[in-house]
Scaffold this active site. Structure first.
Site, PDB file in Angstrom:
ATOM      1  N   GLU A 125     -15.867  -8.289   9.033  1.00 13.03           N
ATOM      2  CA  GLU A 125     -16.977  -8.276   8.031  1.00 13.03           C
ATOM      3  C   GLU A 125     -17.310  -9.581   7.363  1.00 13.03           C
ATOM      4  O   GLU A 125     -18.333  -9.965   7.096  1.00 13.03           O
ATOM      5  CB  GLU A 125     -16.666  -7.409   6.859  1.00 13.03           C
ATOM      6  CG  GLU A 125     -18.041  -6.469   6.655  1.00 13.03           C
ATOM      7  CD  GLU A 125     -17.806  -5.308   5.663  1.00 13.03           C
ATOM      8  OE1 GLU A 125     -17.547  -5.419   4.531  1.00 13.03           O
ATOM      9  OE2 GLU A 125     -17.425  -4.162   6.544  1.00 13.03           O
ATOM     10  N   HIS A 158      -7.246  -4.680   7.508  1.00 10.17           N
ATOM     11  CA  HIS A 158      -7.733  -3.913   8.531  1.00 10.17           C
ATOM     12  C   HIS A 158      -6.863  -2.475   8.786  1.00 10.17           C
ATOM     13  O   HIS A 158      -5.557  -2.833   8.705  1.00 10.17           O
ATOM     14  CB  HIS A 158      -8.119  -4.754   9.956  1.00 10.17           C
ATOM     15  CG  HIS A 158      -9.034  -3.978  10.673  1.00 10.17           C
ATOM     16  ND1 HIS A 158      -8.724  -2.920  11.660  1.00 10.17           N
ATOM     17  CD2 HIS A 158     -10.415  -4.112  10.924  1.00 10.17           C
ATOM     18  CE1 HIS A 158      -9.813  -2.482  12.155  1.00 10.17           C
ATOM     19  NE2 HIS A 158     -10.819  -3.257  11.654  1.00 10.17           N
TER      20      HIS A 158
HETATM   21  N1  ACO Z   1      -7.720  -6.929  -0.930  1.00  7.63           N
HETATM   22  C1  ACO Z   1      -6.861  -6.687  -1.543  1.00  7.63           C
HETATM   23  N2  ACO Z   1      -5.807  -5.794  -1.383  1.00  7.63           N
HETATM   24  C2  ACO Z   1      -5.842  -5.125  -0.380  1.00  7.63           C
HETATM   25  C3  ACO Z   1      -7.040  -5.405   0.811  1.00  7.63           C
HETATM   26  C4  ACO Z   1      -7.836  -6.204   0.417  1.00  7.63           C
HETATM   27  N3  ACO Z   1      -8.841  -6.599   1.183  1.00  7.63           N
HETATM   28  N4  ACO Z   1      -6.998  -4.575   1.723  1.00  7.63           N
HETATM   29  C5  ACO Z   1      -5.628  -4.031   1.579  1.00  7.63           C
HETATM   30  N5  ACO Z   1      -5.055  -4.285   0.399  1.00  7.63           N
HETATM   31  C6  ACO Z   1      -4.009  -3.673   0.002  1.00  7.63           C
HETATM   32  C7  ACO Z   1      -3.963  -2.271  -0.724  1.00  7.63           C
HETATM   33  O1  ACO Z   1      -4.277  -2.633  -2.093  1.00  7.63           O
HETATM   34  C8  ACO Z   1      -2.728  -1.709  -0.538  1.00  7.63           C
HETATM   35  O2  ACO Z   1      -1.818  -2.104  -1.463  1.00  7.63           O
HETATM   36  P1  ACO Z   1      -0.845  -1.103  -1.868  1.00  7.63           P
HETATM   37  O3  ACO Z   1       0.129  -0.718  -0.726  1.00  7.63           O
HETATM   38  O4  ACO Z   1      -0.092  -2.099  -3.039  1.00  7.63           O
HETATM   39  O5  ACO Z   1      -1.365   0.055  -2.704  1.00  7.63           O
HETATM   40  C9  ACO Z   1      -2.083  -2.399   0.807  1.00  7.63           C
HETATM   41  O6  ACO Z   1      -2.886  -3.593   1.025  1.00  7.63           O
HETATM   42  C10 ACO Z   1      -2.647  -1.582   1.998  1.00  7.63           C
HETATM   43  O7  ACO Z   1      -3.961  -0.956   2.002  1.00  7.63           O
HETATM   44  P2  ACO Z   1      -4.378   0.307   2.808  1.00  7.63           P
HETATM   45  O8  ACO Z   1      -5.575   0.636   1.857  1.00  7.63           O
HETATM   46  O9  ACO Z   1      -3.287   0.943   3.011  1.00  7.63           O
HETATM   47  O10 ACO Z   1      -4.995  -0.484   3.942  1.00  7.63           O
HETATM   48  P3  ACO Z   1      -5.747   0.408   5.037  1.00  7.63           P
HETATM   49  O11 ACO Z   1      -5.573  -0.192   6.375  1.00  7.63           O
HETATM   50  O12 ACO Z   1      -6.099   1.813   4.731  1.00  7.63           O
HETATM   51  O13 ACO Z   1      -7.313  -0.252   4.776  1.00  7.63           O
HETATM   52  C11 ACO Z   1      -9.246  -1.565   4.581  1.00  7.63           C
HETATM   53  C12 ACO Z   1      -8.180  -0.925   5.601  1.00  7.63           C
HETATM   54  C13 ACO Z   1     -10.085  -0.237   4.246  1.00  7.63           C
HETATM   55  C14 ACO Z   1     -10.049  -2.386   5.455  1.00  7.63           C
HETATM   56  C15 ACO Z   1      -8.912  -2.406   3.578  1.00  7.63           C
HETATM   57  O14 ACO Z   1      -8.196  -3.448   3.955  1.00  7.63           O
HETATM   58  C16 ACO Z   1      -9.861  -2.931   2.622  1.00  7.63           C
HETATM   59  O15 ACO Z   1     -10.425  -1.935   1.590  1.00  7.63           O
HETATM   60  N6  ACO Z   1     -10.581  -3.932   2.608  1.00  7.63           N
HETATM   61  C17 ACO Z   1     -11.569  -4.391   1.998  1.00  7.63           C
HETATM   62  C18 ACO Z   1     -12.692  -3.888   2.515  1.00  7.63           C
HETATM   63  C19 ACO Z   1     -13.327  -4.184   3.720  1.00  7.63           C
HETATM   64  O16 ACO Z   1     -13.285  -5.456   4.118  1.00  7.63           O
HETATM   65  N7  ACO Z   1     -14.002  -3.697   4.505  1.00  7.63           N
HETATM   66  C20 ACO Z   1     -14.285  -3.708   6.051  1.00  7.63           C
HETATM   67  C21 ACO Z   1     -13.198  -3.523   6.784  1.00  7.63           C
HETATM   68  S1  ACO Z   1     -13.724  -3.976   8.671  1.00  7.63           S
HETATM   69  C22 ACO Z   1     -14.625  -2.606   9.273  1.00  7.63           C
HETATM   70  O17 ACO Z   1     -14.318  -1.459   9.254  1.00  7.63           O
HETATM   71  C23 ACO Z   1     -15.508  -2.818  10.433  1.00  7.63           C
END
Ligand code: ACO
Length: 362
Positions: free
Chosen positions: A298, A245
């Site tokens: 989600e 998140h």
């Molecule tokens: N699965 C695997 N790895 C992940 C996930 C995940 N769900 N979420 C984050 N990471 C990793 C990223 O690859 C990144 O790794 P890195 O630093 O080696 O590149 C690290 O964790 C940080 O990720 P960011 O993209 O910086 O996290 P951010 O806070 O920007 O993203 C987000 C948040 C978009 C929700 C992300 O966690 C994600 O894509 N999750 C999966 C999609 C999802 O569940 N979306 C619904 C969100 S809830 C809502 O919006 C209502």
């Protein structure tokens, strides 16, 4: 240039009394009340009242009988267009010209009608509408919503939808709420504010792609091996849907309450979801020990909506039904503020020049 914040990240544009997620503690409170104390104790209509009026009653009125004027095959589009049409149809005044009480009542009317549109649209074209007299006015808003959609709904499905609507009713300054506030700040009518919020919500980065968790559950059901599935996804460099998140650095509180709802209601997919969640959290912790990657809303909302037999292509429309509460509260708060939102941009385009230097000039 130093003030430039891409995506407005971290920029505080408003003060609000409505809600803001508590990032570190992993809690979400509506006007100070934790959502954990709301779900199962009050219904969504009262939560609308809490968010908009700051108290539980009178909440939302019954919907007026009003057929959906648009059928595109996409419920979200139908609802967005139909809501926009309400302004001329009902002669809604512009926020700039009406009092707070009128605005609040318009918001209640538009909110409940948006729900009614979703229910009617979900019922399907050609299926006769449930007669208005069969919709008990003393029932909760979610009972009436489910009745309008299904005739005689399973009470456990009503409970599931109520829990989902409450958990998704408000979440601070997200993209759709910000959009609604921007439109409200121009003094537009409430139907314009809410239909623009619906448009912002529809994007896949916000509310437009919430059914992907179901595909993961189906896959684990098919293979019976959650660990292998999780490793496969991460080895391919893909993300696990429903984890991580932008705001929370603890478990998303909405995931917590919806997990509890799914368990209490005996959701068919509870066990497979729990197995997948366990495998995902262990693997994410092993691979990213320095980053809290917990379950987000989600994941468990997909399980709860699936239990309530809501088809995956309706998830965005369901999110709309829930979030009209938060949008309404913010639109009213913005009206009271009475200041147009007008940020700036740093111009990085061409230097002053004559038109004959532009391609295509003859
Ligand atoms: N699965 C695997 N790895 C992940 C996930 C995940 N769900 N979420 C984050 N990471 C990793 C990223 O690859 C990144 O790794 P890195 O630093 O080696 O590149 C690290 O964790 C940080 O990720 P960011 O993209 O910086 O996290 P951010 O806070 O920007 O993203 C987000 C948040 C978009 C929700 C992300 O966690 C994600 O894509 N999750 C999966 C999609 C999802 O569940 N979306 C619904 C969100 S809830 C809502 O919006 C209502």
């Amino acid at each position: 240039m130093s003030d430039f914040k891409p995506g407005l990240e971290g920029v505080v544009a408003f003060e609000t009394e409505i809600a803001e997620p508590d990032k570190a503690g992993g809690s979400l409170r509506y006007r100070g009340v934790d959502i954990e104390d709301l779900i199962g104790n009050v219904s969504y209509g009262h939560v609308w009242g809490l968010l908009v009026d700051g108290r539980f009653g009178p909440g939302l009125p019954p919907a007026e009988p009003f057929p959906v004027p648009v059928h595109t095959g996409d419920i979200r589009v139908d609802v967005q267009s139909a809501v926009a049409m309400l302004a001329p149809y009902w002669g809604l005044g512009q926020l700039l010209d009406i009092g707070d009480e009128q605005a609040r009542n318009d918001l209640a009317r538009v909110s409940v009608t948006a729900l009614s549109y979703v229910a009617q649209s979900a019922r399907g074209v050609g299926r006769p509408a449930v007669p208005q007299k069969e919709i008990d006015k003393s029932a909760t808003i979610v009972e009436r919503f489910m009745r309008r959609w299904r005739g005689e709904p399973d009470p456990r499905h009503v409970q599931a939808v109520d829990a989902y609507f409450i958990s998704a009713a408000e979440h601070g300054m997200n993209a759709s709420t910000f959009t609604s506030r921007v439109v409200a700040s121009t003094g537009a009518d409430v139907a314009a504010c809410i239909s623009s919020g619906i448009g912002a919500l529809s994007g896949p980065l916000h509310g437009g792609a919430p059914s992907r968790v179901l595909h993961m559950l189906e896959e684990v059901e098919r293979t019976g091996d959650a660990d292998a599935y999780v490793k496969g996804v991460l080895d391919r460099g893909e993300r696990l849907m429903g984890f991580g998140h932008r705001v929370y650095r603890a478990e998303d509180p909405r995931a917590r309450v919806l997990r509890r709802t799914a368990r209490e209601l005996g959701a068919e997919r509870f066990e497979v979801a729990e197995a997948l969640e366990r495998a995902a959290l262990a693997e994410l912790k092993a691979r990213k020990p320095d980053r809290v990657l917990a379950t987000n809303v989600e994941f468990w909302s997909a399980v709860v909506l699936d239990f309530a037999q809501v088809p995956a292509d309706m998830f965005t429309a369901m999110f709309t039904c829930a979030r009209v509460a938060g949008w309404s509260a913010h639109i009213l708060e913005q009206k009271r503020l009475g200041r147009i939102v007008r940020p700036s941009a740093t111009y990085v385009g061409p230097a002053p020049r004559t038109p004959d230097s532009v391609e295509g000039w003859n």
